[in-house]
Write a protein that holds these residues in place. Structure first.
Motif, PDB file in Angstrom:
ATOM      1  N   ALA A 144       0.340  -1.105  -0.175  1.00 45.01           N
ATOM      2  CA  ALA A 144       0.446   0.474  -0.402  1.00 45.01           C
ATOM      3  C   ALA A 144       1.333   1.638   0.300  1.00 45.01           C
ATOM      4  O   ALA A 144       0.687   2.367  -0.887  1.00 45.01           O
ATOM      5  CB  ALA A 144      -0.923   0.114   0.843  1.00 45.01           C
ATOM      6  N   VAL A 145       2.116   1.108   0.914  1.00 46.40           N
ATOM      7  CA  VAL A 145       3.240   2.661   1.027  1.00 46.40           C
ATOM      8  C   VAL A 145       3.234   2.571  -0.051  1.00 46.40           C
ATOM      9  O   VAL A 145       3.599   3.686  -0.741  1.00 46.40           O
ATOM     10  CB  VAL A 145       3.684   2.528   1.885  1.00 46.40           C
ATOM     11  CG1 VAL A 145       5.223   3.427   1.683  1.00 46.40           C
ATOM     12  CG2 VAL A 145       2.893   1.936   3.364  1.00 46.40           C
ATOM     13  N   ALA A 146       3.580   1.189  -1.059  1.00 42.50           N
ATOM     14  CA  ALA A 146       4.617   1.936  -2.319  1.00 42.50           C
ATOM     15  C   ALA A 146       3.605   1.965  -3.597  1.00 42.50           C
ATOM     16  O   ALA A 146       4.413   2.743  -4.243  1.00 42.50           O
ATOM     17  CB  ALA A 146       5.246   0.159  -2.724  1.00 42.50           C
ATOM     18  N   TYR A 147       2.536   1.179  -3.407  1.00 42.74           N
ATOM     19  CA  TYR A 147       1.543   1.781  -4.277  1.00 42.74           C
ATOM     20  C   TYR A 147       1.533   3.281  -4.047  1.00 42.74           C
ATOM     21  O   TYR A 147       1.596   3.945  -5.180  1.00 42.74           O
ATOM     22  CB  TYR A 147       0.629   1.334  -3.922  1.00 42.74           C
ATOM     23  CG  TYR A 147      -0.776   1.694  -4.988  1.00 42.74           C
ATOM     24  CD1 TYR A 147      -0.903   1.143  -6.409  1.00 42.74           C
ATOM     25  CD2 TYR A 147      -1.965   2.529  -4.130  1.00 42.74           C
ATOM     26  CE1 TYR A 147      -1.825   1.279  -7.346  1.00 42.74           C
ATOM     27  CE2 TYR A 147      -2.441   2.731  -5.307  1.00 42.74           C
ATOM     28  CZ  TYR A 147      -3.083   2.846  -6.542  1.00 42.74           C
ATOM     29  OH  TYR A 147      -3.705   2.622  -7.628  1.00 42.74           O
ATOM     30  N   HIS A 148       1.137   3.952  -3.356  1.00 36.37           N
ATOM     31  CA  HIS A 148       0.951   5.361  -2.651  1.00 36.37           C
ATOM     32  C   HIS A 148       2.148   6.329  -3.386  1.00 36.37           C
ATOM     33  O   HIS A 148       2.255   7.211  -4.274  1.00 36.37           O
ATOM     34  CB  HIS A 148       0.483   5.354  -1.459  1.00 36.37           C
ATOM     35  CG  HIS A 148      -0.160   7.081  -1.937  1.00 36.37           C
ATOM     36  ND1 HIS A 148       0.913   8.215  -1.254  1.00 36.37           N
ATOM     37  CD2 HIS A 148      -1.518   7.203  -1.742  1.00 36.37           C
ATOM     38  CE1 HIS A 148      -0.036   9.434  -1.090  1.00 36.37           C
ATOM     39  NE2 HIS A 148      -1.314   8.345  -1.339  1.00 36.37           N
ATOM     40  N   GLY A 149       3.268   5.694  -3.165  1.00 36.48           N
ATOM     41  CA  GLY A 149       4.786   5.984  -3.637  1.00 36.48           C
ATOM     42  C   GLY A 149       4.181   6.277  -5.377  1.00 36.48           C
ATOM     43  O   GLY A 149       5.185   6.798  -5.493  1.00 36.48           O
ATOM     44  N   LEU A 150       4.494   5.668  -5.543  1.00 34.83           N
ATOM     45  CA  LEU A 150       4.133   5.540  -7.742  1.00 34.83           C
ATOM     46  C   LEU A 150       3.426   6.059  -8.010  1.00 34.83           C
ATOM     47  O   LEU A 150       3.934   6.872  -8.829  1.00 34.83           O
ATOM     48  CB  LEU A 150       4.308   3.873  -7.471  1.00 34.83           C
ATOM     49  CG  LEU A 150       4.657   3.224  -9.243  1.00 34.83           C
ATOM     50  CD1 LEU A 150       5.839   3.339  -9.183  1.00 34.83           C
ATOM     51  CD2 LEU A 150       4.002   2.095  -8.865  1.00 34.83           C
ATOM     52  N   GLY A 151       1.949   6.459  -6.758  1.00 32.16           N
ATOM     53  CA  GLY A 151       1.614   7.667  -7.788  1.00 32.16           C
ATOM     54  C   GLY A 151       1.266   8.426  -7.776  1.00 32.16           C
ATOM     55  O   GLY A 151       1.447   9.836  -8.770  1.00 32.16           O
ATOM     56  N   THR A 152       2.246   8.977  -6.669  1.00 37.11           N
ATOM     57  CA  THR A 152       3.032  10.248  -6.246  1.00 37.11           C
ATOM     58  C   THR A 152       4.101  10.525  -7.277  1.00 37.11           C
ATOM     59  O   THR A 152       3.735  11.625  -7.899  1.00 37.11           O
ATOM     60  CB  THR A 152       3.750  10.829  -4.718  1.00 37.11           C
ATOM     61  OG1 THR A 152       2.536  10.052  -3.818  1.00 37.11           O
ATOM     62  CG2 THR A 152       4.087  12.277  -4.572  1.00 37.11           C
ATOM     63  N   LEU A 153       4.377   9.473  -7.839  1.00 42.08           N
ATOM     64  CA  LEU A 153       5.887   9.633  -8.309  1.00 42.08           C
ATOM     65  C   LEU A 153       4.802  10.247  -9.755  1.00 42.08           C
ATOM     66  O   LEU A 153       5.401  10.400 -10.507  1.00 42.08           O
ATOM     67  CB  LEU A 153       6.197   8.462  -8.341  1.00 42.08           C
ATOM     68  CG  LEU A 153       7.792   8.444  -8.294  1.00 42.08           C
ATOM     69  CD1 LEU A 153       8.723   7.549  -8.340  1.00 42.08           C
ATOM     70  CD2 LEU A 153       9.018   9.539  -7.702  1.00 42.08           C
ATOM     71  N   ALA A 154       4.381   9.121 -10.444  1.00 43.23           N
ATOM     72  CA  ALA A 154       3.125   9.926 -11.454  1.00 43.23           C
ATOM     73  C   ALA A 154       2.866  10.759 -12.202  1.00 43.23           C
ATOM     74  O   ALA A 154       3.482  10.957 -12.945  1.00 43.23           O
ATOM     75  CB  ALA A 154       1.976   8.560 -11.443  1.00 43.23           C
ATOM     76  N   VAL A 155       2.473  11.228 -10.612  1.00 49.38           N
ATOM     77  CA  VAL A 155       1.948  12.842 -10.778  1.00 49.38           C
ATOM     78  C   VAL A 155       3.328  14.251 -11.336  1.00 49.38           C
ATOM     79  O   VAL A 155       3.023  14.981 -12.397  1.00 49.38           O
ATOM     80  CB  VAL A 155       1.572  12.838 -10.006  1.00 49.38           C
ATOM     81  CG1 VAL A 155       0.626  15.090  -9.736  1.00 49.38           C
ATOM     82  CG2 VAL A 155       0.176  12.274  -9.922  1.00 49.38           C
ATOM     83  N   LEU A 156       4.466  13.609 -10.246  1.00 52.46           N
ATOM     84  CA  LEU A 156       5.316  15.023 -10.299  1.00 52.46           C
ATOM     85  C   LEU A 156       5.948  14.405 -11.075  1.00 52.46           C
ATOM     86  O   LEU A 156       6.571  15.613 -11.498  1.00 52.46           O
ATOM     87  CB  LEU A 156       6.322  13.991  -8.495  1.00 52.46           C
ATOM     88  CG  LEU A 156       5.895  14.802  -8.156  1.00 52.46           C
ATOM     89  CD1 LEU A 156       6.941  13.990  -6.942  1.00 52.46           C
ATOM     90  CD2 LEU A 156       6.005  16.314  -7.694  1.00 52.46           C
ATOM     91  N   LEU A 157       6.547  13.390 -12.510  1.00 47.57           N
ATOM     92  CA  LEU A 157       7.254  12.623 -12.977  1.00 47.57           C
ATOM     93  C   LEU A 157       6.358  13.407 -14.245  1.00 47.57           C
ATOM     94  O   LEU A 157       7.218  13.651 -15.242  1.00 47.57           O
ATOM     95  CB  LEU A 157       7.414  11.949 -13.204  1.00 47.57           C
ATOM     96  CG  LEU A 157       8.898  11.698 -12.130  1.00 47.57           C
ATOM     97  CD1 LEU A 157       9.039  10.210 -12.118  1.00 47.57           C
ATOM     98  CD2 LEU A 157      10.071  12.467 -12.493  1.00 47.57           C
ATOM     99  N   SER A 158       4.919  13.326 -14.498  1.00 49.79           N
ATOM    100  CA  SER A 158       3.963  13.444 -15.542  1.00 49.79           C
ATOM    101  C   SER A 158       5.013  15.095 -16.925  1.00 49.79           C
ATOM    102  O   SER A 158       4.990  14.805 -17.877  1.00 49.79           O
ATOM    103  CB  SER A 158       2.821  13.959 -15.438  1.00 49.79           C
ATOM    104  OG  SER A 158       2.903  14.629 -14.463  1.00 49.79           O
ATOM    105  N   PRO A 159       5.326  15.840 -15.621  1.00 49.83           N
ATOM    106  CA  PRO A 159       5.647  17.069 -16.662  1.00 49.83           C
ATOM    107  C   PRO A 159       7.488  16.709 -17.729  1.00 49.83           C
ATOM    108  O   PRO A 159       7.678  17.010 -19.255  1.00 49.83           O
ATOM    109  CB  PRO A 159       5.852  17.771 -16.148  1.00 49.83           C
ATOM    110  CG  PRO A 159       5.386  18.429 -14.777  1.00 49.83           C
ATOM    111  CD  PRO A 159       5.471  16.512 -15.013  1.00 49.83           C
TER     112      PRO A 159
END
Ligand code: MSP
Length: 519
Positions: free
Chosen positions: A454-469
């Motif tokens: 759950a923690v890793a999944y959430h971190g990945l979601g944050t990363l997806a948003v941060l790296l989208s530009p």
């Protein structure tokens, strides 16, 4: 930053005498990443790019190719410059061409106003002109030619002979604005960035400003001077005005008020025009000066500025065909400190692609999605009791979000990516330490397994948003695999750590597949 506040960013408009190389694409992606970031922070963002189509350089190229300059420009824009945007995945809001009526008509309006207000006079000028730069050069900017140009003075940038011109022209009283320019640099120390560029600009203005010849009468490929049709407007004077004609100057006051002033992103080769002449022109017209001018460094090949005229140009597709547009964007913006020069090498690109994108980020994403699929039948688990390691990941998610946005606000693109990458590294370290694959073997550790995933999944979601530009294609695929709602680009980047994610994951193909680099 404020919700809904206006953010207008521009690239230089590119000469259409030739096709783009990776130096041009570098400017495009830098401005695009900054624009996407601001857009995702909820700002009223507008990004502009385009083409500079008048002047002697284009006229000569067209003539040498047996077509009119308009035909030449139309072809290059359609075949090369517009397609470049897709090649490197640029999401610009507008594309301006200096041959469009919305530009030409308002260049004339601007010029007429300056003439009526006494900022323009007739004069004579003799000097060395570099057609490559479309600029008169001081002797200090010339060097002795070598090889076929032995015995001639050549431009230090283009290594081609300059031409001695003597003309009767119209002049813009740039010198009248020296004091106001110095006051501007003083009051707004970040008007010109980075610091090295600011110092250079200060040096030029302190050593005295010459008035600028703003018309040419020996050829006619340009905007006609409204009160004297035997002259065309000097190509740089014409080109700089694109930044305001594209957002309604002279024709749509509401749009102009909404967008202007802009943040300009330019190569350091054209700093003088943007940080000295352009603000002086705006002051003369009674308009606001730009929000800022950022002069980035050059991509170097063999220690020299990459250029087509020196036959060192590399076409952007040579890179994107092999590595993809995301890797192009990531590589140039993370490997080079924005504002410094950088040397390109295929070895470095291939090594970083493999280590950072494929093994670092791509592999992290595949592992987390695969484990949620395998151990939890694809259903995103809920976290149980949290350990310090779990809380540390949440703290890094918040820090990465805050630090990367703060860096973008300073235009430190490489630092923004580095701040987000702290989370990639932290998550990889977390998985190595927690070993969810071992936890999965012991039914008694089920709750811990679910918490780690759950923690890793959430971190990945944050990363997806941060790296989208930076990585729009890979993060869009990841967002879908995470089962998260909406689009990744619809998520607020300044609150990336709080994004609403999904309940069920789906298969994720390799984000950065192995590539074969031809020797
Ligand atoms: N048409 C003018 C700009 C007018 S803006 C009102 C012009 N065009 S250009 O096509 O020659 O170059 C524009 C920009 O391309 C440079 O300022 C820079 O941003 C980018 N680059 C061209 N060669 C480059 C490198 N080798 N490295 C990095 N950027 C380079 O000047």
């Amino acid at each position: 930053m404020a919700d809904g506040s206006s953010f207008y960013i521009t690239t230089p408009i590119f000469y259409v005498n030739d096709v783009p190389h990776i130096g041009h694409a570098y400017t495009e992606v830098a401005a695009d990443v900054i624009a996407r970031w601001h857009r995702q922070a909820g700002e009223d963002t507008w990004s502009l790019t385009g083409t500079d189509e008048h002047g002697q350089k284009i006229l000569r190229t067209a003539t040498a190719n047996g077509v009119t300059p308009q035909e030449w420009a139309d072809k290059l824009v359609a075949d090369a410059w517009v397609p470049l945007l897709e090649t490197v995945d640029v999401a610009n809001d507008d594309f301006i061409r200096t041959t469009e009526p919305r530009h030409e008509q308002n260049v004339q309006k601007f010029l007429q106003k300056l003439y009526d207000d006494g900022h323009i006079y007739t004069g004579e000028y003799e000097g060395y002109y570099c057609v490559g730069c479309e600029e008169y050069k001081q002797e200090s900017e010339l060097v002795a030619g070598t090889g076929e140009y032995e015995g001639q003075l050549v431009c230090a940038i283009h290594s081609k002979p300059v031409e001695l011109l003597h003309e009767k022209n119209y002049f813009f009283r740039t010198s009248a604005f020296a004091e106001r320019l110095l006051a501007l640099y003083e009051e707004r120390p970040d008007f010109v960035q980075p610091e090295s560029a600011r110092n250079e600009v200060l040096g030029w203005v302190r050593s005295g400003l010459a008035d600028l010849s703003i018309s040419r009468s020996t050829f006619d490929w340009g905007v006609k001077v409204p009160w004297d049709e035997t002259h065309v407007v000097y190509v740089w004077f014409d080109a700089l005005l694109n930044y305001i004609t594209a957002v309604g100057y002279g024709q749509d006051d509401e749009e102009f008020a909404r967008r202007w002033p802009a943040q300009h992103i330019v190569g350091k080769d054209i700093l003088r025009f943007h940080a000295v002449i352009w603000p002086a022109m705006l002051m003369a017209a009674g308009l606001e000066v730009p929000r800022g001018v950022f002069g980035h460094g050059w991509l170097l090949v063999g220690g020299e500025k990459m250029s087509k005229s020196k036959l060192t140009g590399i076409a952007p597709e040579q890179i994107t065909d092999v590595f993809g547009s995301d890797a192009f964007r990531y590589y140039f913006l993370s490997a080079i400190s924005f504002g410094q020069d950088g040397s390109f090498s295929w070895e470095d690109l291939a090594a970083r692609y493999q280590a950072e994108l494929a093994n670092g980020f791509g592999n992290l994403a595949s592992r987390v999605i695969a484990m949620v699929t395998r151990y939890c039948e694809g259903v995103v688990p809920s976290a149980g009791a949290l350990t310090e390691a779990d809380l540390e990941i949440s703290a890094i998610e918040r820090r990465a979000t805050e630090d990367s946005w703060a860096a973008i606000e300073r235009l430190a693109v490489h630092e923004a990516i580095a701040a987000a990458w702290e989370l990639v590294d932290a998550l990889n370290g977390y998985l190595t330490a927690e070993e969810p694959w071992s936890l999965a073997k012991d039914p008694a550790k089920r709750e811990r397994l679910e918490t780690v995933l759950a923690v890793a999944y959430h971190g990945l979601g944050t990363l997806a948003v941060l790296l989208s530009p930076v990585l729009p294609k890979a993060t869009a695929k990841l967002w879908t695999a995470l089962g998260a709602p909406g689009t990744v680009q619809g998520q607020r980047i300044d609150r990336a750590h709080e994004a609403t994610l999904g309940e069920r994951v789906s298969a994720l193909e390799a984000l950065f597949p192995r590539v074969e680099v031809a020797e």
